[in-house]
Design an enzyme around this catalytic site. Sequence first.
Site, PDB file in Angstrom:
ATOM      1  N   HIS A  58       0.831  -1.213   0.000  1.00 40.20           N
ATOM      2  CA  HIS A  58       0.000   0.000   0.000  1.00 40.20           C
ATOM      3  C   HIS A  58       0.866   1.264   0.000  1.00 40.20           C
ATOM      4  CE1 HIS A  58      -4.009   1.780   1.709  1.00 40.20           C
ATOM      5  NE2 HIS A  58      -3.335   2.712   1.066  1.00 40.20           N
ATOM      6  N   HIS A  60       1.375   5.147  -2.021  1.00 46.30           N
ATOM      7  CA  HIS A  60       0.891   6.148  -2.989  1.00 46.30           C
ATOM      8  C   HIS A  60       2.113   6.810  -3.628  1.00 46.30           C
ATOM      9  CE1 HIS A  60      -3.353   5.915  -1.696  1.00 46.30           C
ATOM     10  NE2 HIS A  60      -2.845   5.695  -0.488  1.00 46.30           N
ATOM     11  N   LEU A  61       2.290   6.580  -4.933  1.00 39.48           N
ATOM     12  CA  LEU A  61       3.456   7.158  -5.626  1.00 39.48           C
ATOM     13  C   LEU A  61       3.110   8.453  -6.361  1.00 39.48           C
ATOM     14  CD1 LEU A  61       5.259   3.962  -7.019  1.00 39.48           C
ATOM     15  CD2 LEU A  61       5.911   5.368  -5.054  1.00 39.48           C
ATOM     16  N   ARG A  62       1.803   8.744  -6.477  1.00 39.84           N
ATOM     17  CA  ARG A  62       1.313  10.046  -6.993  1.00 39.84           C
ATOM     18  C   ARG A  62       1.554  10.318  -8.467  1.00 39.84           C
ATOM     19  NH1 ARG A  62      -1.934  10.052  -2.948  1.00 39.84           N
ATOM     20  NH2 ARG A  62      -1.247  11.017  -1.036  1.00 39.84           N
ATOM     21  N   ASN A  92      -5.169   5.747  -6.934  1.00 39.29           N
ATOM     22  CA  ASN A  92      -5.822   7.071  -6.898  1.00 39.29           C
ATOM     23  C   ASN A  92      -4.916   8.190  -7.421  1.00 39.29           C
ATOM     24  OD1 ASN A  92      -4.133   7.047  -4.615  1.00 39.29           O
ATOM     25  ND2 ASN A  92      -5.549   8.225  -3.353  1.00 39.29           N
ATOM     26  N   HIS A 179     -10.786  -0.129   1.191  1.00 37.70           N
ATOM     27  CA  HIS A 179     -10.648   0.995   2.123  1.00 37.70           C
ATOM     28  C   HIS A 179     -11.996   1.073   2.836  1.00 37.70           C
ATOM     29  CE1 HIS A 179      -9.654   5.415   3.006  1.00 37.70           C
ATOM     30  NE2 HIS A 179     -10.939   5.327   3.259  1.00 37.70           N
ATOM     31  N   HIS A 232      -5.426  -0.883   5.953  1.00 34.70           N
ATOM     32  CA  HIS A 232      -5.261  -0.066   7.168  1.00 34.70           C
ATOM     33  C   HIS A 232      -6.342  -0.195   8.235  1.00 34.70           C
ATOM     34  CE1 HIS A 232      -7.795   2.462   4.654  1.00 34.70           C
ATOM     35  NE2 HIS A 232      -6.802   2.942   3.940  1.00 34.70           N
ATOM     36  N   ASN A 278      -6.306   9.198   7.155  1.00 35.45           N
ATOM     37  CA  ASN A 278      -7.544   8.479   6.932  1.00 35.45           C
ATOM     38  C   ASN A 278      -7.264   6.997   6.724  1.00 35.45           C
ATOM     39  OD1 ASN A 278     -10.274   8.260   6.651  1.00 35.45           O
ATOM     40  ND2 ASN A 278     -10.275   8.707   4.465  1.00 35.45           N
ATOM     41  N   ASP A 305       0.865   2.656   3.742  1.00 29.79           N
ATOM     42  CA  ASP A 305      -0.036   3.735   3.319  1.00 29.79           C
ATOM     43  C   ASP A 305       0.755   5.048   3.174  1.00 29.79           C
ATOM     44  OD1 ASP A 305      -2.257   5.092   2.437  1.00 29.79           O
ATOM     45  OD2 ASP A 305      -3.336   5.040   4.349  1.00 29.79           O
TER      46      ASP A 305
HETATM   47  O1  DOR Z   1      -4.710   9.252   4.685  1.00 29.41           O
HETATM   48  C1  DOR Z   1      -4.930   8.788   3.575  1.00 29.41           C
HETATM   49  N1  DOR Z   1      -4.322   9.277   2.483  1.00 29.41           N
HETATM   50  N2  DOR Z   1      -5.804   7.794   3.446  1.00 29.41           N
HETATM   51  C2  DOR Z   1      -6.199   7.337   2.232  1.00 29.41           C
HETATM   52  O2  DOR Z   1      -6.993   6.448   2.189  1.00 29.41           O
HETATM   53  C3  DOR Z   1      -5.691   7.962   1.009  1.00 29.41           C
HETATM   54  C4  DOR Z   1      -4.402   8.596   1.233  1.00 29.41           C
HETATM   55  C5  DOR Z   1      -4.013   9.541   0.110  1.00 29.41           C
HETATM   56  O3  DOR Z   1      -4.122   9.175  -1.053  1.00 29.41           O
HETATM   57  O4  DOR Z   1      -3.536  10.629   0.423  1.00 29.41           O
HETATM   58 ZN    ZN Z   2      -6.972   4.129   2.337  1.00 33.99          ZN
END
Ligand code: DOR
Ligand code: ZN
Length: 428
Positions: A58, A60-62, A92, A179, A232, A278, A305
Site C-alpha cells: 500500500h 501512494h506514488l502520486r 488514486n 478501504h 489499514h 484516513n 499507506d
Molecule cells: O490518509 C490517507 N491518504 N488515506 C487514504 O486512504 C488515502 C491517502 C491519500 O491518497 O492521500
Molecule cells: Zn486508504
Amino acid sequence: MSGSHLLQGVQLYGEGAPVDVRLDGGRIVEIAAGLPVGDSRAHDLAGCVLLPGLVDLHTHLREPGREDAETVETGTLAAALGGFTAVHAMANTDPVADTAGVVEQVWRLGQESGHCDVAPVGAVTVGLGGEQMAELGTMADSAARVRVFSDDGKCVSDASLMRRALEYVKAFDGVIAQHAQEPRLTDGAQMNEGVVSSRLGLTGWPAVAEEAIIARDCLLAGHVGSRLHVCHVSTAGSVELIRWAKDRGVDVTAEVTPHHLVLTDDLAETYDPVYKVNPPLRTAADVEALRAGLADGTVDIVATDHAPHALEDKEAEWGAASPGMTGLETALAVVVDAMGDRLDWRGIADRLSEKPARIGRLEGHGRPLAVGEPANLTVVDPGRTWVVDAKQMATRSSNTPFAGRELPVRVVATFLRGTPTVLDGAPA
Ligand code: DOR
Ligand code: ZN
C-alpha cells in the site's frame, strides 16, 4: 554495479552464527562462514541482520498527476532506503489507474527507476467513482499483471458492486483491497469520534464506519468464495471482526500501518495536520488491540499507506488539509519500536515481506534466504539508532509524523536482484 557481491558477517533473520552470503546473476549463490572474496565486491556487514527485501502492499506514488508530491523515481528511492524491494502503487492517481494503459505506464516507470519493483494496483471502479466496474480483466492481462484492485482513498460502498468485483477477480486469483469507510457515517469527518473529538469540537469518524464495511465485506467474500484484503485496519473492533471471519474460514487478510501502531488521536490537540490521516489515529486501546492482532497473526501484515502530500495541501488549517502521512523510510524502524517485544526478526520478515508478497501474488519477492532464491534483500543494523529528519528524506514530501523521533534500527543496504540500491544507508 551489478556483478558479484559478498555480504560478510550477516545473521540470517537475526538467528544463529554470522555467515557470508554471495550474490551473483541476481540470485543468492552461496551461504557459508568464511567464504573467499574472489571476484566479488565485499561488504563488511558484521553485526547486521539479513532479511528478505520488504514488500509494501500500500504505497501512494502520486504519478501520474501529482509529481509535485512524489514521482515513481522519488517514491521508489524512498522505498529502497526503507528496505523495500517492491511496492504496490495505489490507483488514486490522476488519471486514475483504471485502464491497462495507466497501469502499464506506472509499471514501466517502476522498471525504469531501478530502485525497487513497482506493482500497480488497479482501480475497482471507473475513475474511483464507485458506480461502474473498471476493466479488471484487461488490467490483469496487461504487462503490469495486476492482481490487487482497490479504490483506496475511497470505499467501494455499493454492496452489489463489491460482490461482483469479488466474484470477478476469482478468474485470475486477484484480490480486492478495501478501504473500509462507510461514507454516510463519515460525512465531513475530521478525526476519530471519541472524547478528544468532543473536546475539540471536530466532526468524528466513528469506529463503526470501518467495522460495518469490514463485517459486510467478510460476509460477501465468504458468500462468493473470493479473496478480500482489508486496508489499514485501525480499531479494536476491526481486529475482532477479522478474527471472527478467519475462524469461519473466510479468505480475508488485513494490514495495519506503522502509524496506527504507535500514534493516538490526542495528537489532534496540536491541530498540526501532519497528524491528520484516513482512517484517523484512534485511541490507546485500539493501538494495543492492533499490536496484539499483528503479533498473533489476525492482522497479517504491515503496509505503509505512504501518502506524500505537497506543502500547500498539508500546511493548511486542520479542516482543509489533506489526510495522509509519508512512511516508507521509517516503516521498519517504527514497527520494531512498536513490536520489538512481540515480534522477532522472523516475525518481521513474515509481516513485512513474505505475507505481503503472497497476498499480492508477487513472484520473486518475500522468498526464503536460501541458495538459488532471487537476491531481493534488506540488511538492517539492529543497533544503529537514528533521529528522523523530514528534510533528509528521499520522498519529495515532508509530511512525516515521526520528525525528531529517535528510532531503534536502521536499514543499511538493500539489494534488488543482486544489485545494491542502497549501501551504507544511502542511495548506491
Ligand atoms: O490518509 C490517507 N491518504 N488515506 C487514504 O486512504 C488515502 C491517502 C491519500 O491518497 O492521500
Ligand atoms: Zn486508504
